[in-house]
Design a protein around this motif. Sequence first.
Motif, PDB file in Angstrom:
ATOM      1  N   VAL A 164      36.800  53.110  37.056  1.00 46.67           N
ATOM      2  CA  VAL A 164      36.561  51.834  36.261  1.00 46.67           C
ATOM      3  C   VAL A 164      37.890  51.473  35.822  1.00 46.67           C
ATOM      4  O   VAL A 164      38.525  50.486  35.729  1.00 46.67           O
ATOM      5  N   ALA A 165      39.022  52.531  35.570  1.00 44.41           N
ATOM      6  CA  ALA A 165      40.462  52.243  35.368  1.00 44.41           C
ATOM      7  C   ALA A 165      41.132  51.597  36.139  1.00 44.41           C
ATOM      8  O   ALA A 165      41.762  50.310  35.970  1.00 44.41           O
ATOM      9  N   ALA A 166      40.883  51.937  37.444  1.00 44.66           N
ATOM     10  CA  ALA A 166      41.598  51.130  38.604  1.00 44.66           C
ATOM     11  C   ALA A 166      40.968  49.774  38.707  1.00 44.66           C
ATOM     12  O   ALA A 166      41.818  48.950  39.044  1.00 44.66           O
ATOM     13  N   PHE A 167      39.748  49.637  38.822  1.00 43.97           N
ATOM     14  CA  PHE A 167      39.105  48.343  38.762  1.00 43.97           C
ATOM     15  C   PHE A 167      39.727  47.320  37.576  1.00 43.97           C
ATOM     16  O   PHE A 167      39.991  46.255  37.904  1.00 43.97           O
ATOM     17  N   LEU A 201      43.448  42.895  36.192  1.00 48.37           N
ATOM     18  CA  LEU A 201      44.234  42.224  35.279  1.00 48.37           C
ATOM     19  C   LEU A 201      45.478  41.919  35.963  1.00 48.37           C
ATOM     20  O   LEU A 201      46.207  40.927  35.705  1.00 48.37           O
ATOM     21  N   ALA A 202      45.892  42.707  37.093  1.00 52.20           N
ATOM     22  CA  ALA A 202      47.216  42.601  37.486  1.00 52.20           C
ATOM     23  C   ALA A 202      47.107  41.485  38.800  1.00 52.20           C
ATOM     24  O   ALA A 202      47.857  40.339  38.848  1.00 52.20           O
ATOM     25  N   GLU A 203      46.134  41.249  39.521  1.00 54.17           N
ATOM     26  CA  GLU A 203      45.687  40.087  40.307  1.00 54.17           C
ATOM     27  C   GLU A 203      45.615  38.639  39.317  1.00 54.17           C
ATOM     28  O   GLU A 203      46.225  37.699  39.794  1.00 54.17           O
ATOM     29  N   GLY A 204      44.813  38.771  38.121  1.00 53.57           N
ATOM     30  CA  GLY A 204      44.676  37.430  37.334  1.00 53.57           C
ATOM     31  C   GLY A 204      46.224  37.100  37.002  1.00 53.57           C
ATOM     32  O   GLY A 204      46.686  35.813  37.116  1.00 53.57           O
ATOM     33  N   SER A 205      47.065  38.227  36.473  1.00 53.24           N
ATOM     34  CA  SER A 205      48.303  37.870  35.915  1.00 53.24           C
ATOM     35  C   SER A 205      49.101  37.346  36.996  1.00 53.24           C
ATOM     36  O   SER A 205      50.167  36.483  36.980  1.00 53.24           O
ATOM     37  N   ARG A 206      49.173  37.835  38.442  1.00 50.58           N
ATOM     38  CA  ARG A 206      49.896  37.659  39.306  1.00 50.58           C
ATOM     39  C   ARG A 206      49.558  36.078  39.976  1.00 50.58           C
ATOM     40  O   ARG A 206      50.474  35.292  40.078  1.00 50.58           O
ATOM     41  N   PHE A 220      39.494  35.708  44.514  1.00 47.90           N
ATOM     42  CA  PHE A 220      39.482  36.547  43.549  1.00 47.90           C
ATOM     43  C   PHE A 220      38.146  36.755  42.825  1.00 47.90           C
ATOM     44  O   PHE A 220      37.970  38.035  42.456  1.00 47.90           O
ATOM     45  N   PRO A 221      37.581  35.684  42.466  1.00 45.72           N
ATOM     46  CA  PRO A 221      36.182  36.008  41.985  1.00 45.72           C
ATOM     47  C   PRO A 221      35.176  36.598  42.565  1.00 45.72           C
ATOM     48  O   PRO A 221      34.319  37.541  42.334  1.00 45.72           O
ATOM     49  N   VAL A 222      35.259  36.258  43.887  1.00 50.70           N
ATOM     50  CA  VAL A 222      33.972  36.754  44.957  1.00 50.70           C
ATOM     51  C   VAL A 222      34.408  38.283  45.016  1.00 50.70           C
ATOM     52  O   VAL A 222      33.611  39.173  44.968  1.00 50.70           O
ATOM     53  N   TRP A 223      35.672  38.835  44.984  1.00 52.95           N
ATOM     54  CA  TRP A 223      36.302  40.134  45.070  1.00 52.95           C
ATOM     55  C   TRP A 223      35.848  41.017  44.071  1.00 52.95           C
ATOM     56  O   TRP A 223      35.423  41.913  44.035  1.00 52.95           O
ATOM     57  N   CYS A 224      35.945  40.208  42.735  1.00 47.87           N
ATOM     58  CA  CYS A 224      35.608  40.961  41.346  1.00 47.87           C
ATOM     59  C   CYS A 224      34.182  41.295  41.547  1.00 47.87           C
ATOM     60  O   CYS A 224      33.653  42.215  41.197  1.00 47.87           O
ATOM     61  N   LEU A 225      33.351  40.194  41.961  1.00 49.85           N
ATOM     62  CA  LEU A 225      31.782  40.310  41.901  1.00 49.85           C
ATOM     63  C   LEU A 225      31.469  41.290  42.827  1.00 49.85           C
ATOM     64  O   LEU A 225      30.516  42.221  42.504  1.00 49.85           O
ATOM     65  N   ALA A 226      32.065  41.241  44.068  1.00 50.31           N
ATOM     66  CA  ALA A 226      31.339  42.258  45.141  1.00 50.31           C
ATOM     67  C   ALA A 226      31.988  43.888  44.722  1.00 50.31           C
ATOM     68  O   ALA A 226      31.284  44.729  44.740  1.00 50.31           O
ATOM     69  N   GLU A 227      33.253  43.878  44.083  1.00 48.99           N
ATOM     70  CA  GLU A 227      33.718  45.216  43.711  1.00 48.99           C
ATOM     71  C   GLU A 227      32.770  45.674  42.406  1.00 48.99           C
ATOM     72  O   GLU A 227      32.476  46.718  42.327  1.00 48.99           O
ATOM     73  N   GLY A 228      32.310  44.701  41.393  1.00 51.10           N
ATOM     74  CA  GLY A 228      31.753  45.088  40.358  1.00 51.10           C
ATOM     75  C   GLY A 228      30.416  45.501  40.843  1.00 51.10           C
ATOM     76  O   GLY A 228      29.844  46.493  40.304  1.00 51.10           O
ATOM     77  N   ILE A 229      29.514  44.840  41.905  1.00 55.60           N
ATOM     78  CA  ILE A 229      28.409  45.295  42.210  1.00 55.60           C
ATOM     79  C   ILE A 229      28.320  46.837  42.706  1.00 55.60           C
ATOM     80  O   ILE A 229      27.543  47.694  42.751  1.00 55.60           O
TER      81      ILE A 229
END
Length: 70
Positions: free
Chosen positions: A45-48, A53-58, A18-27
Amino acid sequence: VLSSLPLQVMLYFNVYYFPVWCLAEGIMLHLKYHLLPWHYQFLLVAAFIILSLAEGSRLYLGYLGNLQEK
């Protein structure tokens, strides 16, 4: 009721991916942000934020529910 080992293994690996996905998507968001019209910028930005948030809570609820057998 027993906890599910396959679910726990998938949650374990997803916590690291998940953090790798967040980093790649943020870049990618940063690289293409200025090329898009303003309404697509807002939607992207809203979708990101919503997906992050949904993935973190899941992941949190999955760990909580599986390990406590709820």
